[in-house]
Structures are given as structure tokens and as C-alpha cells.
Design a protein around this motif. Structure first.
Motif, mmCIF file in Angstrom:
data_model
loop_
_atom_site.group_PDB
_atom_site.id
_atom_site.type_symbol
_atom_site.label_atom_id
_atom_site.label_comp_id
_atom_site.label_asym_id
_atom_site.label_seq_id
_atom_site.Cartn_x
_atom_site.Cartn_y
_atom_site.Cartn_z
ATOM 1 N N SER A 132 0.684 -1.036 0.124
ATOM 2 C CA SER A 132 -0.170 0.164 -0.209
ATOM 3 C C SER A 132 1.170 1.063 -0.112
ATOM 4 N N PRO B 11 -5.934 1.580 -0.122
ATOM 5 C CA PRO B 11 -6.463 0.870 -0.281
ATOM 6 C C PRO B 11 -4.563 -0.469 -0.491
ATOM 7 N N LYS C 288 -2.996 -3.969 -1.727
ATOM 8 C CA LYS C 288 -2.709 -4.109 -3.287
ATOM 9 C C LYS C 288 -2.030 -5.674 -2.861
ATOM 10 N N ASP D 276 -20.670 -3.243 -2.418
ATOM 11 C CA ASP D 276 -20.624 -2.356 -2.657
ATOM 12 C C ASP D 276 -19.793 -2.334 -3.717
ATOM 13 N N ASN D 277 -18.595 -3.609 -3.565
ATOM 14 C CA ASN D 277 -17.954 -3.340 -4.427
ATOM 15 C C ASN D 277 -18.329 -3.973 -5.901
ATOM 16 N N LYS E 147 -11.652 -1.109 2.709
ATOM 17 C CA LYS E 147 -13.032 -0.832 2.189
ATOM 18 C C LYS E 147 -12.692 -1.545 0.556
ATOM 19 N N ASN E 148 -11.446 -1.534 0.205
ATOM 20 C CA ASN E 148 -11.221 -2.054 -1.528
ATOM 21 C C ASN E 148 -10.995 -4.215 -0.944
ATOM 22 N N ASP F 124 -9.622 -6.188 -4.072
ATOM 23 C CA ASP F 124 -9.304 -6.601 -5.256
ATOM 24 C C ASP F 124 -7.821 -7.239 -4.638
ATOM 25 N N TRP F 125 -7.640 -7.218 -3.027
ATOM 26 C CA TRP F 125 -5.896 -8.199 -3.749
ATOM 27 C C TRP F 125 -7.352 -9.882 -2.932
#
Length: 447
Positions: A96, A118, A120, A408-409, A433-434, A436-437
Motif C-alpha cells: 500500500s 487501498p 493490493k 459495494d465493490n 474498503k477495497n 481487490d487483493w
């Protein structure tokens, strides 16, 4: 496996120490923070990792993983700090940025929570510095080796034997033994090289895995241990499993519960353990693969292999690391993986028998009922089956599921069981919140 946390900025010792606190379970024996003029990097390690961990640190190299090609590594080259992750992603690594734009990284998501930015995943087979990320390895289809099946089986056995033997560096070592083909293969190959081999199995009472594992253990003469659990105990430990696993994927969580109990048992006897993970993806072990057209099978195997880094390999890493263990994943060894990719799919799935070539390679070392035992999912063989799914169906109403399943994503939770796990995940990681990982199991059932 050891744990790494750091920031590419000098003078951040206290912050890095707080990052290490989140992943202290990865190595409770020792920890250290090293300060440079352009970085602050910390590592935590288990007792059996201490000598190599300290040696690498003083050489400016920070490694997390069991080694032998399976590691995440931070080292300086040509004036820049670089983050490397192994080809298939057996060892984890995430990154991050701070509010000031400084790159920060850690072996688990938890280490990056202080930054509220965020997160990753460092992709498998990649190297990155503060601004550039490059793939140095991408699994791809290779031309098939057209040799006699017996010779293919012999070469596969040779490569597996070498990969197992070179990972045995202490007198005592363990194997997670379900009694299935993959773990039984690893246990049988490890036995001649280990002075003291311990095998570990777990499940509900009368689970089929327990009886098969005991038969293999008796056959190879290992020190065998098992843990028997029930639904109440599984529900009690579930929040801890999800916390360490860092996922709410239903099938991944379900398979991790027993694995977590077994890892806890393992830590009382050994510091290093073998896992049979990866065999199904390399050698066509899943039942649904029988429905794939023969011409498409190689592509499907490659696709599910590429997903291992944040699904099954993540389970192995987190369950082991939660208890200070180092896990060795032999089937992901580049020496094995490279050859497995060249084996024709017709030898992997032959006459309706999954993993035929692997069975052929090991048939002289194990009882026939083990070698030719049909594949079943770990959570089925351990007796978990639909127990938690049924429990979740009671806890999550139809109206709740309809109202809460869309995230939400843009993700849609597939089942009430997955929503049940997601609620626990959010209680512990609400600041994330994310997603993606995070990986998700392919072809998981939907209701």
C-alpha cells in the motif's frame, strides 16, 4: 513462515514495530527492525528460522517463505529496494502507500491496516520497486513431452522425491495427512529421508479422512496424531480462522477450519510441515474437470493453478503461520511444476480416473486403496460437509440474504454461508474498503 513489514522511508521504527505486532504470530521467537537511509524494514521469525533470518537481515535481504524458490523477498539492487514474490505465490506479500506516497508492504493484510489506504497484492512471479512493477514469470502452456507413460511416471516420482528430500533439513518434520492421494504421496516420499516423521490429521468423529490417514501412517510407520472436533468447537474457532485467513470465501473458509485445528496440533510437535496442496490443479484432481472437453483441459488446469496464490496457498500459509509453522508445498516446486506442465492432459485424466499419472508414479509405495481412492474435497473427507452451511442457513434469513448479498465493490455473495462468514470478516476488518487483493474460489456453488 517468517513475517515481513516495512516502509520505504527512514526513521519509521515505531511504525514498523506496530506493523509487526499485527503479524507477530508468523514468528513469535524473535523480531528485529533495521533502519536504512531510505527504508525501515522489520522481520519476525520462528525459532527454527532464526539463524537464516538474522544472516539474511545483516546482508540486507529480507525473506518470508519456506525457501527453495518459495519466498517473498525484499532486497536492494542498483540503488533501489525491490520486492520479489515467487512464481506461483506460495509466500504472500501485499503493499500500500502512506499518505505521503511512501511504499509500505507486509506479509499479511493486517500489517497494512495502520495506513487506511487501498491495499493490493504483489502478483506471483513479479518484482516491484516504489513505482514500477514487472512480471518475470507467467505460467503458460508448454509442449507436451511425448514419452512412455511409465517413463513419465518415473521422472515425476524422481522430481517429487528430490523436492521432498531437499526440504528435510531437521531431524523432526511433519506432514498434514488427509489420507488422500496428494498428502499420502508426500508422506510416503518424506519417510525415508526423515529421522522422525510426524503425521497429522483432523476431522469430525468417524470422518473418512481419519481412517485413511491412519492407514497411511501405519503403512509408512510415522508418529501419527489426530484431532477430533465438533460443530460447537468449529463455530468457536471460526472468528480466529477468518481473522488469520483474511477471507470470507465460503469454500476456502470451510476447508480452513479443520486445517487450523490440525496446524495447532502440529505446532506442539514440529516447526516445519509438508502440505499436499497443488496436486489437484496440476494433475486434474477435481470431479468437474471430467466435464471439460479434452482440448480445453490444459487451459482450465492452467487457470486454476494461477488462482492458487490467493485461495488454497493462502489457506496453507495462514493456517501454518497462525501457529508459527513453516509449510512446504512440494507440488509448487518449480522443478515439479515445470515438468507437470509438460505432461499430456490425457495422462492426468485417463479413462475417467483423475490424477492417473500421479497415481501411477506412487503405486509401489502406498496401499492400492489409497493410490486409487477417488478424490473428495478436504472439507468433505474431514466430515465438515454441510454442517456450517446448514447452521448459516438458520442464522441468515432469506430477507437478510437478499438485502446484504450485494457488496459495494460489485461482488455478489454466493450463499448464506458466505454471508455468514462475511459478517464475521467485517467485524474484524471493517476499515478495509477495497477487496481487490482477495481471491475467490472458481465454480463455487450459488443459491
Amino acid at each position: 513462515m517468517a513475517g515481513i513489514a516495512g516502509i520505504l522511508k527512514q526513521g519509521e521504527k515505531e511504525l514498523v514495530l506496530s506493523m509487526l505486532e499485527f503479524i507477530g504470530h508468523r514468528g513469535s521467537y524473535g523480531k528485529a527492525v533495521f533502519e536504512y537511509d531510505d527504508a525501515t524494514i522489520g522481520i519476525t521469525w520462528a525459532e527454527h528460522e532464526g539463524e537464516s533470518a538474522l544472516r539474511n537481515q545483516h546482508n540486507g535481504i529480507f525473506s518470508d517463505g519456506p525457501g527453495f524458490g518459495h519466498l517473498a523477498e525484499i532486497k536492494k539492487s542498483q540503488g533501489y529496494w525491490h520486492i520479489y514474490r515467487d512464481e506461483l505465490g506460495v509466500a504472500p506479500m501485499y503493499y500500500s502507500y502512506t499518505q505521503m506516497g511512501d511504499l509500505c508492504f507486509g506479509s499479511e493484510i493486517k500489517a497494512l491496516l495502520p495506513f487506511a489506504a487501498p491495499i493490493k497484492e504483489c502478483p506471483p512471479g513479479s518484482v516491484m520497486n516504489s513505482s514500477v512493477q514487472t512480471k518475470f514469470f507467467m505460467p503458460d502452456k508448454k509442449p507436451s513431452v511425448q514419452i512412455d507413460p511409465d517413463l513419465t511416471a518415473a521422472e515425476l516420482l524422481n522430481r517429487l522425491t528430490i523436492s521432498v528430500s531437499r526440504r528435510i533439513t531437521s531431524d523432526r518434520i511433519g506432514v498434514w495427512l488427509s489420507g488422500g492421494l496428494d498428502s499420502s504421496t508426500i508422506a510416503a516420499l518424506a519417510r525415508p529421508w526423515a529421522k522422525e516423521l510426524h503425521t497429522f490429521a483432523g476431522g469430525l468423529r468417524n470422518a473418512s479422512d481419519l481412517s485413511y490417514a491412519k492407514e497411511v501412517a501405519n503403512h509408512i510407520d510415522s508418529h501419527h496424531h489426530e484431532v477430533i472436533v465438533n460443530l460447537k468447537e468449529m463455530l468457536r474457532i471460526l472468528p480466529r480462522v477468518i481473522y488469520h485467513l483474511e477471507s470470507f470465501d465460503a469454500l476456502l473458509v470451510r476447508s480452513s477450519i479443520i486445517n487450523y485445528f490440525v496446524a495447532d496440533l502440529t505446532s506442539g510437535y514440529v516447526g516445519e510441515v509438508f502440505s499436499g496442496e497443488g496436486g489437484d490443479e496440476l494433475f486434474a484432481g477435481y470431479q468437474y474437470l471430467k466435464t471439460i472437453p479434452a482440448n480445453d483441459l490444459d487451459d482450465e488446469l492452467l487457470d486454476i493453478t494461477k488462482r492458487l496464490h490467493n485461495t488454497a496457498f493462502q489457506r496453507v500459509d495462514r493456517c501454518a503461520s497462525a501457529h508459527g509453522l513453516t509449510a512446504h508445498v512440494v507440488f509448487a516446486d518449480p522443478h515439479v511444476f515445470d515438468f507437470a506442465q509438460q505432461i499430456p492432459s490425457g495422462l492426468k485424466l485417463r479413462d475417467g480416473i483423475e490424477k492417473w499419472i500421479l497415481r501411477k508414479s506412487i503405486e509401489e509405495m502406498l496401499p492400492k486403496k489409497i493410490v486409487w481412492r477417488p478424490k473428495i474435497k478436504f472439507w468433505e473427507g474431514s466430515g465438515v460437509e454441510e454442517l456450517i452451511s446448514d447452521y448459516a442457513s438458520v442464522k441468515v434469513t432469506d430477507s437478510d440474504f437478499k438485502a446484504e448479498r450485494n457488496l459495494d465493490n460489485g461482488w455478489t455473495l454466493r450463499t448464506k454461508e458466505e454471508l455468514f462468514y462475511y459478517r464475521i470478516f467485517k467485524e474484524q476488518f471493517d476499515e478495509i474498503k477495497n477487496l481487490d487483493w482477495m481471491g475467490r474460489t472458481k465454480n463455487a456453488p450459488v443459491n
